[in-house]
Design an enzyme around this catalytic site. Structure first.
Site, PDB file in Angstrom:
ATOM      1  CG  MET A 278      -8.074   7.867   2.433  1.00 27.24           C
ATOM      2  SD  MET A 278      -7.186   7.822   4.004  1.00 27.24           S
ATOM      3  CE  MET A 278      -6.489   6.173   3.940  1.00 27.24           C
TER       4      MET A 278
ATOM      5  CG  HIS B 271      -9.559   1.030  -0.961  1.00 27.31           C
ATOM      6  ND1 HIS B 271      -9.073   0.772   0.311  1.00 27.31           N
ATOM      7  CD2 HIS B 271     -10.911   1.099  -0.834  1.00 27.31           C
ATOM      8  CE1 HIS B 271     -10.083   0.703   1.147  1.00 27.31           C
ATOM      9  NE2 HIS B 271     -11.207   0.900   0.485  1.00 27.31           N
TER      10      HIS B 271
ATOM     11  N   GLY C 137      -3.408  -3.751   8.721  1.00 29.37           N
ATOM     12  CA  GLY C 137      -2.718  -4.491   9.773  1.00 29.37           C
ATOM     13  C   GLY C 137      -2.190  -5.846   9.374  1.00 29.37           C
TER      14      GLY C 137
ATOM     15  CG  PHE D 282      -6.025   7.667  10.283  1.00 25.91           C
ATOM     16  CD1 PHE D 282      -5.327   8.849  10.046  1.00 25.91           C
ATOM     17  CD2 PHE D 282      -7.351   7.736  10.653  1.00 25.91           C
ATOM     18  CE1 PHE D 282      -5.957  10.077  10.189  1.00 25.91           C
ATOM     19  CE2 PHE D 282      -7.994   8.963  10.807  1.00 25.91           C
ATOM     20  CZ  PHE D 282      -7.292  10.137  10.571  1.00 25.91           C
ATOM     21  N   GLY D 283      -3.320   4.615   8.208  1.00 36.96           N
ATOM     22  CA  GLY D 283      -2.435   3.469   8.229  1.00 36.96           C
ATOM     23  C   GLY D 283      -1.922   3.204   9.632  1.00 36.96           C
TER      24      GLY D 283
ATOM     25  CG  ASP E  62      -5.394   2.778   0.605  1.00 37.27           C
ATOM     26  OD1 ASP E  62      -6.385   2.089   0.323  1.00 37.27           O
ATOM     27  OD2 ASP E  62      -4.399   2.335   1.205  1.00 37.27           O
TER      28      ASP E  62
ATOM     29  CG  MET F  45     -11.243   4.114   1.664  1.00 34.96           C
ATOM     30  SD  MET F  45      -9.976   3.907   2.932  1.00 34.96           S
ATOM     31  CE  MET F  45      -8.510   3.926   1.913  1.00 34.96           C
TER      32      MET F  45
ATOM     33  CG  ASP G 249      -6.362  -2.098   2.930  1.00 36.22           C
ATOM     34  OD1 ASP G 249      -5.326  -2.001   3.609  1.00 36.22           O
ATOM     35  OD2 ASP G 249      -6.802  -1.171   2.231  1.00 36.22           O
TER      36      ASP G 249
ATOM     37  CG  MET H 233     -12.086  -1.647   4.765  1.00 37.08           C
ATOM     38  SD  MET H 233     -10.475  -1.223   4.045  1.00 37.08           S
ATOM     39  CE  MET H 233      -9.665  -0.420   5.428  1.00 37.08           C
TER      40      MET H 233
ATOM     41  CB  SER I  74      -0.912   0.005   1.224  1.00 38.78           C
ATOM     42  OG  SER I  74      -1.579   1.235   1.339  1.00 38.78           O
TER      43      SER I  74
ATOM     44  CG  HIS J  79      -4.055  -1.195  -1.918  1.00 39.16           C
ATOM     45  ND1 HIS J  79      -5.171  -1.819  -2.428  1.00 39.16           N
ATOM     46  CD2 HIS J  79      -4.491  -0.438  -0.886  1.00 39.16           C
ATOM     47  CE1 HIS J  79      -6.235  -1.466  -1.718  1.00 39.16           C
ATOM     48  NE2 HIS J  79      -5.845  -0.608  -0.794  1.00 39.16           N
TER      49      HIS J  79
END
Length: 237
Positions: free
Chosen positions: A42, A71, A182, A148-149, A40, A73, A180, A142, A13, A38
């Site tokens: 947002m 992705h 952790g 947040f990462g 992301d 969001m 996606d 998810m 990611s 990947h």
């Protein structure tokens, strides 16, 4: 669709990459064990954070060798699908929670020539996808709350992935199960065992002391070893 386990795909990611050196990050991943990249997006509305958008994707796509997995969001993703395809997306995933007309949005993505994915927040049940599962190419589960990462993996995700796998089998869907949030060396094996096909990893990959290329190779070797162990156990039964 059958119950045969597929070799898992790895998707680092970019949310956790060195944002000041995205060209270098993209180029060094080109020969790594990464299968997808990947990305992301947002908007600060659907999730309480703002990441990056079309200009950054265009820049990354110029140097990417792997397909780019976008992705979204964001609220009202239907207005931006063509723009993200044109910017370099190979697959586009929207959130179930952001799309009151989900079937229409999924068909829009397919008509653009991209893989069509739907993401589920941690509190969203997989059963809600029953009527559209056969139309999907990807379902993204998810395993943290989006935005947040660096968040801790939610353990209930393993049960959710197994339930989703059963739903896909029952509906005849060939959709890939993507996870996606952790993901690391400790939970990657159990996730694949539960039915995951694509593992998105951010901080685990980019913050590792040995760097993302070596970390992805180590994860690939780890999963290959687990697969060989499972095959050997099956032969003994």
């Amino acid at each position: 669709m059958n119950g045969t386990r597929r070799t898992p795909l790895l998707a680092p990611s970019f949310l956790a990459a060195d944002l000041a050196n995205l060209q270098a990050e993209t180029e060094r991943l080109a020969t790594s064990a990464a299968d997808w990249l990947h990305f992301d997006v947002m908007d600060g509305r659907f999730v309480p954070n703002i990441s990056f958008g079309l200009p950054v994707l265009q820049a990354v796509a110029r140097y990417a060798k792997q397909p780019i997995d976008v992705h979204l969001m964001i609220e009202e993703p239907q207005h931006y699908l063509a723009a993200f395809r044109d910017a370099g997306a190979s697959s586009i995933t929207v959130h179930y929670e952001a799309c009151p007309h989900l079937h229409r949005v999924v068909q829009q993505i397919k008509q653009l020539g991209c893989r069509a994915g739907v993401a589920l927040n941690p509190a969203t049940p997989v059963a809600l996808l029953e009527d559209i599962a056969a139309d999907l190419d990807v379902v993204l589960v998810m395993s943290v709350n989006p935005g947040f990462g660096g968040q801790a993996f939610i353990p209930n995700t393993l049960k959710k992935v197994a339930m989703l796998k059963e739903l896909l089998l029952n509906t005849g869907s060939d959709a890939l199960i993507e996870v996606d949030g952790g993901v690391n060396m400790d939970n990657a094996g159990p996730l694949v065992e539960a039915g995951a096909d694509v593992l998105v990893a951010g901080n685990f990959v980019f913050s590792a002391p040995e760097g993302p290329v070596a970390t992805l190779a180590r994860l690939r070797d780890h999963l290959a070893g687990l697969e060989m162990d499972a095959m050997a156990a099956g032969r003994r039964q």
